[in-house]
Design an enzyme around this catalytic site. Structure first.
Site, short mmCIF file in Angstrom:
data_model
loop_
_atom_site.label_atom_id
_atom_site.label_comp_id
_atom_site.label_asym_id
_atom_site.label_seq_id
_atom_site.Cartn_x
_atom_site.Cartn_y
_atom_site.Cartn_z
N CYS A 157 -31.36 -69.05 -71.64
CA CYS A 157 -30.24 -68.23 -71.19
C CYS A 157 -30.78 -67.30 -70.13
CB CYS A 157 -29.71 -67.46 -72.39
SG CYS A 157 -28.59 -66.16 -71.92
N GLU A 169 -24.24 -39.62 -87.86
CA GLU A 169 -24.01 -41.07 -87.80
C GLU A 169 -23.58 -41.53 -89.18
OE1 GLU A 169 -24.21 -43.88 -85.79
OE2 GLU A 169 -23.95 -44.97 -87.68
N CYS A 179 -18.28 -47.40 -74.13
CA CYS A 179 -18.43 -48.83 -73.82
C CYS A 179 -17.06 -49.50 -73.72
CB CYS A 179 -19.31 -49.52 -74.86
SG CYS A 179 -18.74 -49.28 -76.53
N ASP A 183 -20.86 -40.92 -78.28
CA ASP A 183 -21.06 -42.30 -77.84
C ASP A 183 -20.47 -43.19 -78.93
OD1 ASP A 183 -21.92 -44.71 -76.84
OD2 ASP A 183 -24.05 -44.35 -77.19
N CYS A 235 -21.55 -65.20 -70.66
CA CYS A 235 -21.17 -64.60 -69.36
C CYS A 235 -19.84 -65.17 -68.87
CB CYS A 235 -22.19 -64.93 -68.28
SG CYS A 235 -23.88 -64.65 -68.71
N CYS A 292 -20.33 -72.18 -72.19
CA CYS A 292 -20.90 -71.16 -73.08
C CYS A 292 -19.91 -70.01 -73.25
CB CYS A 292 -22.20 -70.65 -72.47
SG CYS A 292 -22.87 -69.19 -73.26
N1 SAH Z 1 -26.00 -43.78 -79.10
C1 SAH Z 1 -26.31 -44.60 -80.23
C2 SAH Z 1 -25.33 -45.72 -80.48
C3 SAH Z 1 -23.95 -45.38 -80.64
S1 SAH Z 1 -22.98 -46.77 -81.13
C4 SAH Z 1 -27.64 -45.26 -80.05
O1 SAH Z 1 -28.03 -45.52 -78.94
O2 SAH Z 1 -28.26 -45.56 -81.06
C5 SAH Z 1 -21.76 -45.97 -82.08
C6 SAH Z 1 -22.23 -45.49 -83.44
O3 SAH Z 1 -21.17 -44.80 -84.07
C7 SAH Z 1 -22.58 -46.61 -84.39
O4 SAH Z 1 -23.93 -46.44 -84.78
C8 SAH Z 1 -21.61 -46.42 -85.57
O5 SAH Z 1 -22.21 -46.71 -86.82
C9 SAH Z 1 -21.28 -44.96 -85.48
N2 SAH Z 1 -20.01 -44.49 -86.09
C10 SAH Z 1 -18.82 -45.13 -86.16
N3 SAH Z 1 -17.87 -44.32 -86.69
C11 SAH Z 1 -18.47 -43.13 -86.95
C12 SAH Z 1 -18.02 -41.87 -87.49
N4 SAH Z 1 -16.75 -41.68 -87.86
N5 SAH Z 1 -18.91 -40.86 -87.58
C13 SAH Z 1 -20.19 -41.03 -87.19
N6 SAH Z 1 -20.67 -42.19 -86.69
C14 SAH Z 1 -19.83 -43.23 -86.57
#
Ligand code: SAH
Length: 465
Positions: free
Chosen positions: A166, A341, A418, A391, A86, A83
Site C-alpha cells: 500500500c 479522557e 477531525c 480534540d 484512498c 480498494c
Molecule cells: N489528542 C488525543 C486523541 C484524541 S481522540 C491523542 O492524540 O491521543 C478523541 C478522544 O476522546 C478519544 O481518546 C476518546 O476516547 C475520547 N473521548 C470520547 N468521548 C469523551 C468524553 N466524553 N470525555 C473524555 N474523553 C472522551
C-alpha cells in the site's frame, strides 16, 4: 425533465462532474437529478452506468472518461479503484489540498454561519510527499482458491483485494507480509475464514516509529497460541534486521469485525515500540491509540501550541486527551496541564508517557471530560483556566461539554477537529456570545483520502459595559 421514474438500472448517462461528495466521490447532474460517481474528479466528463436511484439523486458507476479534468492524474496504486482506502488518488495533490481547504471553509460558512472575512485563515499545511505516511497498517488474511492471501478489504465488503504494497503505508509492510505468508505456507498454517470461523491467522498489524525506526509486528490469531511461533520470529528477524523491536500474538477467537482481541502475548523483544512527536517520547503497544501520521501531527500540534499562545504561566485543560499527546506537547510551555479522557487504558499510557519524559506539571483524569471538569470546578479545585484544548472524536462536542466550557470561561479555546462539519456546528454555539473565532489552519493528515484535520482558536470576547 427526467425524474427517478425515467432512470433505469443499467442505463448509460453522460455527466459533467462539478463537485465532490463527503466521501470524495464525484458529483454531477443530469437536469435536476444529482449523481454520485466514485472514481471521478471535478472537471471530468464521464459516461456512467446507473446503479441505484432515489427520488432526486442516484449512484452510477464510472464506465468511461470522455474528457479528463485538468486536475486528473494517473493513480499511483494499481488497486486504487477496487480498494476501500484512498478515494482521491486520481486527483492532483495540489487540487486535493485546495479541495480540503474549501471543504472546511464551506462547512464553517454553511453549517456554522460564519462570515470568514474576520477570521485569519492560514494556508493549508500539506505533506511534502503525500505517500508512505502511515505508521500503522492492519492487513486482513483470507483464503482464495486454496491459497492464503492478504491485501485490503474492497470498499464496503469483506472480500480481500490481493495486494501487498500500500503506497500510503511503509515499505517494510511488504517484507512483513511476504515473510508471514511464506511462514504460513511452510508450516501449513491457514488464514482465518470468517464464514465457518476455521483457520488461524486473521490480521497482521504493523507499526513503525518514524523517528526511532523501530518496528512492531502483531499477528492476530484465532487460537490460544501459534505453533512454530519461534520460527516465525526467526524469519521476521532475518527479514527486518535490528529495527524489529517487538513481535506479538494477539488472541481473538470471537466472530467479530473488531480486529484486536483483549489478550496480547509478546513473543519477541519489548511489549512496545517507542517514537517521538517533537521531543516528547511515546510508548506504543499494539492496542495503543497513536496518531497515524506523526510528521503532520507534529505540525498540527505546533499550530495548536502557537494558537494556545502559552507563556509558561497558564493553566491548560486538554479535554479528550487520549494518551496525552497534546497535553505533553503543551506542558513544557505551560504552568500546568490537566488532561481528561474516557478510556482508562489511554490514561494509563498518558501517565506512563509523562513519566518517561520526566514531565511533572501534568495531571490526568479518567472520565467524561464534562463531568470531571465540572466536578473539579465545583469542589473548588480549579480556579482560573487560561486555555482549554479539545480534540474530540468525529461526533464533536456534546451540549454539556459546550456549556461546561462556557461556564469555565477560559481566555482561549483551541479546537482540534477531525470532522469539519461537527466543528462548524460546535463553533456556532461557542461563538454565539462569549467567544470569537480568530484563526483557522487546515492540516492534511490523510493524503489521498477525503478526511481533513483542522485547528482553530477562539478568544473570549471582551465585555464592554
Ligand atoms: N489528542 C488525543 C486523541 C484524541 S481522540 C491523542 O492524540 O491521543 C478523541 C478522544 O476522546 C478519544 O481518546 C476518546 O476516547 C475520547 N473521548 C470520547 N468521548 C469523551 C468524553 N466524553 N470525555 C473524555 N474523553 C472522551
Amino acid at each position: 425533465m427526467k425524474t427517478d421514474q425515467n432512470y433505469k438500472k443499467g442505463e448509460i448517462i453522460t455527466v459533467d462532474i462539478t463537485d465532490f461528495g463527503e466521501n470524495g466521490e464525484g458529483i454531477g447532474k443530469t437536469d435536476a437529478f444529482t449523481w454520485f460517481i466514485k472514481d471521478t474528479v471535478i472537471g471530468d466528463k464521464v459516461i456512467a452506468k446507473v446503479m441505484k436511484t432515489k427520488k432526486s439523486y442516484g449512484y452510477a458507476r464510472l464506465e468511461k472518461i470522455v474528457e479528463e479534468s485538468p486536475d486528473r492524474v494517473r493513480a499511483k496504486c494499481p488497486v486504487a479503484r477496487s480498494c476501500g482506502g484512498c478515494t482521491l488518488q486520481s486527483l492532483d495533490y495540489r487540487a486535493e489540498l485546495r479541495l480540503k481547504q474549501n471543504k472546511v471553509e464551506n462547512h464553517l460558512k454553511r453549517i456554522g454561519g460564519f462570515d470568514l472575512s474576520n477570521v485569519e485563515i492560514e494556508e493549508i499545511i500539506g505533506m511534502e510527499e503525500p505517500y508512505r505516511y502511515r505508521n500503522k497498517s492492519q492487513f486482513p488474511f483470507g483464503r482464495k482458491n486454496g491459497k492464503n492471501i492478504t491485501g485490503y478489504f474492497a470498499g464496503r465488503t469483506h472480500s480481500i483485494v490481493e495486494f501487498d504494497d500500500c503506497i500510503i503505508g511503509i515499505e517494510e509492510n511488504k517484507t512483513v507480509l511476504k515473510t508471514v505468508l511464506e511462514f504460513m505456507e511452510k508450516y501449513r498454517v491457514d488464514a482465518y475464514n470468517e464464514e465457518d470461523t476455521s483457520g488461524i491467522v486473521r490480521h497482521v498489524l504493523i507499526r513503525k516509529g518514524f523517528v526511532t525506526g523501530e518496528l512492531m509486528v502483531c499477528v492476530v490469531i484465532n487460537a490460544d497460541n501459534l505453533v512454530y511461533s519461534r520460527e516465525l520470529v526467526e524469519s521476521l528477524c532475518t527479514a527486518l534486521g535490528k529495527d524489529l523491536q517487538s513481535v506479538s500474538l494477539n488472541i481473538n477467537k470471537k466472530n467479530t469485525n473488531v480486529i484486536l482481541g483483549d489478550r496480547t502475548i509478546t513473543i519477541y523483544g519489548r511489549e512496545y515500540i517507542e517514537d517521538y512527536i517533537g521531543d516528547v517520547k511515546f510508548r506504543i503497544s499494539p492496542q495503543s491509540f497513536y496518531q497515524v501520521n506523526p510528521v503532520q501531527t507534529k505540525k498540527l500540534y505546533g499550530k495548536a501550541l502557537e494558537y494556545a499562545a502559552l507563556t509558561g504561566e497558564e493553566t491548560v485543560w486538554d479535554m479528550y486527551c487520549g494518551i496525552g499527546t497534546i497535553s505533553l506537547f503543551l506542558a513544557k510551555s505551560a504552568k500546568f496541564v490537566y488532561g481528561v479522557e474516557i478510556v482508562d487504558a489511554a490514561i494509563q499510557n498518558a501517565r506512563e508517557n509523562a513519566k518517561i519524559n520526566n514531565i511533572e506539571n501534568v495531571k490526568f483524569f479518567v472520565g467524561k471530560a464534562e463531568e470531571i471538569i465540572t466536578g473539579e470546578y465545583e469542589n473548588g479545585n480549579i480556579r482560573d483556566i487560561d486555555v482549554i484544548v479539545v480534540d474530540p472524536p468525529r461526533k464533536g462536542l456534546d451540549k454539556i461539554a459546550i456549556d461546561t466550557m462556557l461556564k469555565l470561561s477560559p481566555k482561549r479555546i483551541v479546537y482540534v477537529s477531525c470532522d469539519s462539519s461537527t466543528l462548524a456546528r460546535d463553533l456556532k454555539l461557542l461563538c454565539e456570545k462569549e467567544y470569537e473565532l480568530k484563526k483557522l489552519t487546515v492540516v492534511d493528515q490523510f493524503a489521498r483520502s477525503y478526511h481533513t484535520e483542522s485547528v482553530v482558536v477562539m478568544s473570549k470576547v471582551e465585555q464592554t459595559k
